[in-house]
Scaffold this motif. Structure first.
Motif, PDB file in Angstrom:
ATOM      1  N   THR A   7       5.494  -2.136  13.665  1.00 49.59           N
ATOM      2  CA  THR A   7       5.846  -3.008  14.443  1.00 49.59           C
ATOM      3  C   THR A   7       6.912  -4.013  13.583  1.00 49.59           C
ATOM      4  OG1 THR A   7       4.077  -4.651  14.154  1.00 49.59           O
ATOM      5  CG2 THR A   7       3.824  -2.990  16.013  1.00 49.59           C
ATOM      6  N   ILE A   8       7.648  -4.943  14.398  1.00 48.68           N
ATOM      7  CA  ILE A   8       8.517  -5.845  13.803  1.00 48.68           C
ATOM      8  C   ILE A   8       7.481  -6.838  12.829  1.00 48.68           C
ATOM      9  CG2 ILE A   8       8.418  -7.421  15.535  1.00 48.68           C
ATOM     10  CD1 ILE A   8      11.644  -7.887  14.939  1.00 48.68           C
ATOM     11  N   GLY A   9       6.453  -7.211  13.419  1.00 49.41           N
ATOM     12  CA  GLY A   9       5.503  -8.111  12.580  1.00 49.41           C
ATOM     13  C   GLY A   9       5.018  -7.527  11.497  1.00 49.41           C
ATOM     14  N   VAL A  10       4.780  -6.272  11.409  1.00 47.02           N
ATOM     15  CA  VAL A  10       4.398  -5.466  10.152  1.00 47.02           C
ATOM     16  C   VAL A  10       5.204  -5.494   9.200  1.00 47.02           C
ATOM     17  CG1 VAL A  10       3.346  -3.388   9.224  1.00 47.02           C
ATOM     18  CG2 VAL A  10       2.267  -4.398  11.300  1.00 47.02           C
ATOM     19  N   LEU A  11       6.526  -4.948   9.750  1.00 46.52           N
ATOM     20  CA  LEU A  11       7.710  -4.773   8.885  1.00 46.52           C
ATOM     21  C   LEU A  11       7.879  -6.273   8.134  1.00 46.52           C
ATOM     22  CD1 LEU A  11      10.596  -3.633   7.880  1.00 46.52           C
ATOM     23  CD2 LEU A  11      11.410  -4.312  10.093  1.00 46.52           C
ATOM     24  N   GLY A  16       8.309  -9.173   3.340  1.00 44.88           N
ATOM     25  CA  GLY A  16       8.231 -10.683   2.713  1.00 44.88           C
ATOM     26  C   GLY A  16       9.114 -11.606   3.598  1.00 44.88           C
ATOM     27  N   VAL A  17       9.289 -11.311   4.691  1.00 36.06           N
ATOM     28  CA  VAL A  17      10.373 -12.201   5.651  1.00 36.06           C
ATOM     29  C   VAL A  17       9.839 -12.518   6.802  1.00 36.06           C
ATOM     30  CG1 VAL A  17      12.372 -11.278   4.504  1.00 36.06           C
ATOM     31  CG2 VAL A  17      11.628 -10.404   6.581  1.00 36.06           C
ATOM     32  N   ASN A  18      10.428 -13.433   7.548  1.00 36.81           N
ATOM     33  CA  ASN A  18       9.865 -13.679   8.941  1.00 36.81           C
ATOM     34  C   ASN A  18      10.562 -12.993   9.825  1.00 36.81           C
ATOM     35  OD1 ASN A  18      12.324 -15.212   9.749  1.00 36.81           O
ATOM     36  ND2 ASN A  18      11.475 -16.987   8.555  1.00 36.81           N
ATOM     37  N   LEU A  19       9.937 -13.021  11.146  1.00 34.68           N
ATOM     38  CA  LEU A  19      10.664 -12.265  12.306  1.00 34.68           C
ATOM     39  C   LEU A  19      12.034 -12.577  12.743  1.00 34.68           C
ATOM     40  CD1 LEU A  19       7.761 -12.373  14.857  1.00 34.68           C
ATOM     41  CD2 LEU A  19       8.398 -10.531  13.294  1.00 34.68           C
ATOM     42  N   GLU A  20      12.446 -13.910  12.379  1.00 35.20           N
ATOM     43  CA  GLU A  20      13.741 -14.175  12.820  1.00 35.20           C
ATOM     44  C   GLU A  20      14.780 -13.715  11.596  1.00 35.20           C
ATOM     45  OE1 GLU A  20      15.156 -15.516  15.661  1.00 35.20           O
ATOM     46  OE2 GLU A  20      12.876 -15.106  16.317  1.00 35.20           O
ATOM     47  N   TYR A  25      19.270 -10.430  10.862  1.00 36.34           N
ATOM     48  CA  TYR A  25      19.898  -9.460   9.874  1.00 36.34           C
ATOM     49  C   TYR A  25      20.425  -8.298  11.125  1.00 36.34           C
ATOM     50  CZ  TYR A  25      18.142 -10.944   5.359  1.00 36.34           C
ATOM     51  OH  TYR A  25      17.639 -11.550   4.358  1.00 36.34           O
ATOM     52  N   GLN A  26      19.562  -8.008  12.130  1.00 34.34           N
ATOM     53  CA  GLN A  26      19.916  -6.979  13.094  1.00 34.34           C
ATOM     54  C   GLN A  26      21.396  -7.124  13.576  1.00 34.34           C
ATOM     55  OE1 GLN A  26      16.440  -6.744  15.163  1.00 34.34           O
ATOM     56  NE2 GLN A  26      15.699  -4.967  14.066  1.00 34.34           N
ATOM     57  N   ARG A  27      21.397  -8.625  14.107  1.00 36.42           N
ATOM     58  CA  ARG A  27      22.608  -9.350  14.713  1.00 36.42           C
ATOM     59  C   ARG A  27      23.813  -9.289  13.777  1.00 36.42           C
ATOM     60  NH1 ARG A  27      18.902 -13.362  16.083  1.00 36.42           N
ATOM     61  NH2 ARG A  27      19.655 -14.689  14.757  1.00 36.42           N
ATOM     62  N   ARG A  28      23.607  -9.412  12.481  1.00 34.50           N
ATOM     63  CA  ARG A  28      24.669  -9.214  11.584  1.00 34.50           C
ATOM     64  C   ARG A  28      24.984  -7.845  11.174  1.00 34.50           C
ATOM     65  NH1 ARG A  28      26.031 -13.916   8.244  1.00 34.50           N
ATOM     66  NH2 ARG A  28      27.752 -12.402   7.615  1.00 34.50           N
ATOM     67  N   GLY A  29      24.250  -6.904  11.695  1.00 38.95           N
ATOM     68  CA  GLY A  29      24.604  -5.582  11.465  1.00 38.95           C
ATOM     69  C   GLY A  29      24.291  -4.923  10.244  1.00 38.95           C
ATOM     70  N   LEU A  30      23.305  -5.754   9.448  1.00 40.11           N
ATOM     71  CA  LEU A  30      22.551  -5.303   8.201  1.00 40.11           C
ATOM     72  C   LEU A  30      21.272  -4.512   8.244  1.00 40.11           C
ATOM     73  CD1 LEU A  30      22.914  -8.734   6.574  1.00 40.11           C
ATOM     74  CD2 LEU A  30      24.507  -6.867   6.106  1.00 40.11           C
ATOM     75  N   LEU A  31      20.682  -4.355   9.463  1.00 40.79           N
ATOM     76  CA  LEU A  31      19.659  -3.635   9.842  1.00 40.79           C
ATOM     77  C   LEU A  31      19.753  -3.310  11.179  1.00 40.79           C
ATOM     78  CD1 LEU A  31      16.822  -2.875   8.513  1.00 40.79           C
ATOM     79  CD2 LEU A  31      15.827  -4.923   9.878  1.00 40.79           C
ATOM     80  N   ALA A  32      19.609  -1.871  11.379  1.00 42.98           N
ATOM     81  CA  ALA A  32      19.714  -1.183  12.712  1.00 42.98           C
ATOM     82  C   ALA A  32      18.433  -1.580  13.489  1.00 42.98           C
ATOM     83  CB  ALA A  32      19.758   0.258  12.471  1.00 42.98           C
ATOM     84  N   GLU A  33      18.466  -1.986  14.668  1.00 42.64           N
ATOM     85  CA  GLU A  33      17.706  -1.914  15.650  1.00 42.64           C
ATOM     86  C   GLU A  33      17.345  -0.683  16.191  1.00 42.64           C
ATOM     87  OE1 GLU A  33      16.487  -5.013  19.399  1.00 42.64           O
ATOM     88  OE2 GLU A  33      18.578  -4.921  18.452  1.00 42.64           O
ATOM     89  N   ASP A  48      13.435   0.562   6.452  1.00 37.83           N
ATOM     90  CA  ASP A  48      13.641  -0.553   6.769  1.00 37.83           C
ATOM     91  C   ASP A  48      13.000  -1.546   5.820  1.00 37.83           C
ATOM     92  OD1 ASP A  48      15.179  -0.058   9.177  1.00 37.83           O
ATOM     93  OD2 ASP A  48      13.196   0.860   9.929  1.00 37.83           O
ATOM     94  N   VAL A  49      11.987  -1.490   5.393  1.00 36.50           N
ATOM     95  CA  VAL A  49      11.461  -2.329   4.133  1.00 36.50           C
ATOM     96  C   VAL A  49      12.277  -2.370   3.053  1.00 36.50           C
ATOM     97  CG1 VAL A  49       9.451  -2.612   2.778  1.00 36.50           C
ATOM     98  CG2 VAL A  49       9.146  -2.330   5.180  1.00 36.50           C
ATOM     99  N   THR A  50      12.636  -1.070   2.454  1.00 37.12           N
ATOM    100  CA  THR A  50      13.516  -1.050   1.531  1.00 37.12           C
ATOM    101  C   THR A  50      14.941  -1.633   1.541  1.00 37.12           C
ATOM    102  OG1 THR A  50      12.507   1.133   0.983  1.00 37.12           O
ATOM    103  CG2 THR A  50      14.521   0.746  -0.148  1.00 37.12           C
ATOM    104  N   ARG A  51      15.549  -1.477   2.635  1.00 36.69           N
ATOM    105  CA  ARG A  51      16.677  -2.284   3.122  1.00 36.69           C
ATOM    106  C   ARG A  51      16.578  -3.699   3.086  1.00 36.69           C
ATOM    107  NH1 ARG A  51      21.186   0.277   5.175  1.00 36.69           N
ATOM    108  NH2 ARG A  51      22.752  -0.997   6.059  1.00 36.69           N
ATOM    109  N   ILE A  52      15.439  -4.513   3.948  1.00 37.57           N
ATOM    110  CA  ILE A  52      15.517  -5.656   3.560  1.00 37.57           C
ATOM    111  C   ILE A  52      15.150  -6.268   2.347  1.00 37.57           C
ATOM    112  CG2 ILE A  52      13.942  -7.578   4.521  1.00 37.57           C
ATOM    113  CD1 ILE A  52      13.413  -5.845   7.015  1.00 37.57           C
ATOM    114  N   LYS A  53      14.530  -5.594   1.705  1.00 38.33           N
ATOM    115  CA  LYS A  53      14.252  -6.010  -0.038  1.00 38.33           C
ATOM    116  C   LYS A  53      15.426  -5.929  -0.615  1.00 38.33           C
ATOM    117  CE  LYS A  53       9.320  -5.088  -0.233  1.00 38.33           C
ATOM    118  NZ  LYS A  53       8.201  -4.469  -0.788  1.00 38.33           N
ATOM    119  N   PHE A  54      16.348  -4.762  -0.437  1.00 42.22           N
ATOM    120  CA  PHE A  54      17.754  -4.751  -1.084  1.00 42.22           C
ATOM    121  C   PHE A  54      18.544  -5.929  -0.586  1.00 42.22           C
ATOM    122  CE2 PHE A  54      21.949  -3.989  -0.757  1.00 42.22           C
ATOM    123  CZ  PHE A  54      22.180  -3.174  -1.932  1.00 42.22           C
TER     124      PHE A  54
END
Length: 133
Positions: A7-11, A16-20, A25-33, A48-54
């Protein structure tokens, strides 16, 4: 976790980031929804975890989100030359900022030394310098 069961919470916790941050990142097009199944919950993957950490590591190195987006478009590994150009530009920018910071450091060091050597009821060199500028 399996490949596509977060889920988004687990992600958020895994990355290591918050939901917002994820939503931003999704709104900016950096992460697919991911698609939301009818009556269900969107699910995220380890990728998705790997992408956020990147994204977070790139930001830590000083890349803007716009620059991160450009790097993410090159992530297939076949565009090393383009990625190198982006990194070289960032390195030049960092070196320029470091040069500026060294100048600030020298000026402050001089003013701190002058302040330490002043005795009695005289004008503070730091304050005087700032008033002159």
């Amino acid at each position: 976790m399996r490949r596509q069961d977060m889920t988004i919470g687990v992600l958020a916790r895994q990355a290591g980031v918050n939901l917002e941050t994820i939503r931003y990142y999704q709104r900016r097009g950096l992460l697919a929804e991911p698609a939301k199944p009818l009556g269900g919950i969107r699910r995220y993957s380890d990728m998705d975890v790997t992408r956020i950490k990147f994204i977070k590591r790139a930001q830590h190195l000083g890349f803007s989100l716009e620059e991160v987006g450009a790097l993410l478009k090159l992530e297939d590994g076949a565009h090393c030359t383009e990625a190198r150009v982006i990194a070289a530009e960032k390195l030049a920018d960092v070196r320029k900022r470091l040069e500026g910071l060294r100048g600030i450091e020298q000026t402050l060091q001089t003013l701190v030394t002058e302040c330490a050597t002043q005795k009695g009821n005289v004008c503070c060199p730091l304050i005087a310098s700032l008033l002159e500028s």
